[in-house]
Enzyme design. Structure first.
Site, PDB file in Angstrom:
ATOM      1  NE  ARG A 141      64.636  -9.858 132.538  1.00 45.20           N
ATOM      2  CZ  ARG A 141      63.267 -10.077 133.201  1.00 45.20           C
ATOM      3  NH1 ARG A 141      61.889 -10.213 131.726  1.00 45.20           N
ATOM      4  NH2 ARG A 141      63.242 -10.376 133.768  1.00 45.20           N
ATOM      5  CD  GLN A 146      60.520 -16.044 133.797  1.00 44.28           C
ATOM      6  OE1 GLN A 146      61.195 -15.050 132.931  1.00 44.28           O
ATOM      7  NE2 GLN A 146      60.148 -15.311 135.073  1.00 44.28           N
ATOM      8  CG  HIS A 154      48.921 -17.984 126.217  1.00 47.06           C
ATOM      9  ND1 HIS A 154      47.265 -18.232 126.464  1.00 47.06           N
ATOM     10  CD2 HIS A 154      48.941 -16.887 126.344  1.00 47.06           C
ATOM     11  CE1 HIS A 154      47.156 -16.668 126.652  1.00 47.06           C
ATOM     12  NE2 HIS A 154      48.118 -15.722 126.507  1.00 47.06           N
TER      13      HIS A 154
END
Length: 173
Positions: A141, A146, A154
């Protein structure tokens, strides 16, 4: 030259023995479960994830962002359902197995409730693999802002750490 080779062989031999010793004390209940017999598949999946993070934005640079609303809705619903199942299993089986608020030692029992807790822990581990799709959705996308270090760290570390958790301590608190 020969002394260096002998030292290298000796180091490899010691590492192999240490690995065998660690595997010998792992939870026998998870032996044969998907991805549990060796850390290699988990490491390979994590490396593929990191390659996706590195190459994905470069590949998408020359493409239009993809519209993923329906797929992402199904994915998010699936993640919520899986998380609900894991919590339900841990709470119900923990109660039935006699777990209390205080620290609960790991029990390598084949008792029904302990096995269900171990399986819920395996599903939690596997959910960490599934959740790597979050990053895929960011990339296709073109939401590269992000893709922070924390996000990538993580997702790449949790999958590896939970392999260790399930391999040795799939139960207790």
């Amino acid at each position: 030259m020969f002394q260096t080779m002998e030292l290298l062989q000796d180091a490899i031999s010691h590492l192999a023995k240490a690995y065998d010793d660690m595997i010998a004390i792992s939870d026998p209940r998870v032996s044969g479960w998907l991805l549990m017999d060796s850390p290699i598949p988990t490491i390979i999946i994590t490396l593929l994830y990191l390659l996706m993070v590195w190459w994905g934005p470069k590949i998408m640079k020359s493409h239009e962002p993809l519209e993923m609303k329906r797929i992402m809705m199904a994915y998010n619903f699936g993640c919520v359902f899986l998380s609900f199942y894991i919590v339900k299993e841990c709470v119900l089986c923990g109660y039935m197995a006699g777990y209390r608020v205080q620290c609960q030692p790991v029990t390598y029992s084949y008792d029904e409730w302990e096995m269900r807790i171990a399986k819920a822990m395996w599903w939690f581990y596997f959910s960490k693999c599934i959740e790597m799709l979050d990053t895929f959705f960011f990339i296709v996308r073109k939401k590269n802002s992000q893709l922070s270090f924390l996000h990538v760290y993580h997702h790449s570390s949790m999958f590896l750490l939970w392999w260790i958790g399930v391999k040795w301590v799939a139960g207790g608190q």
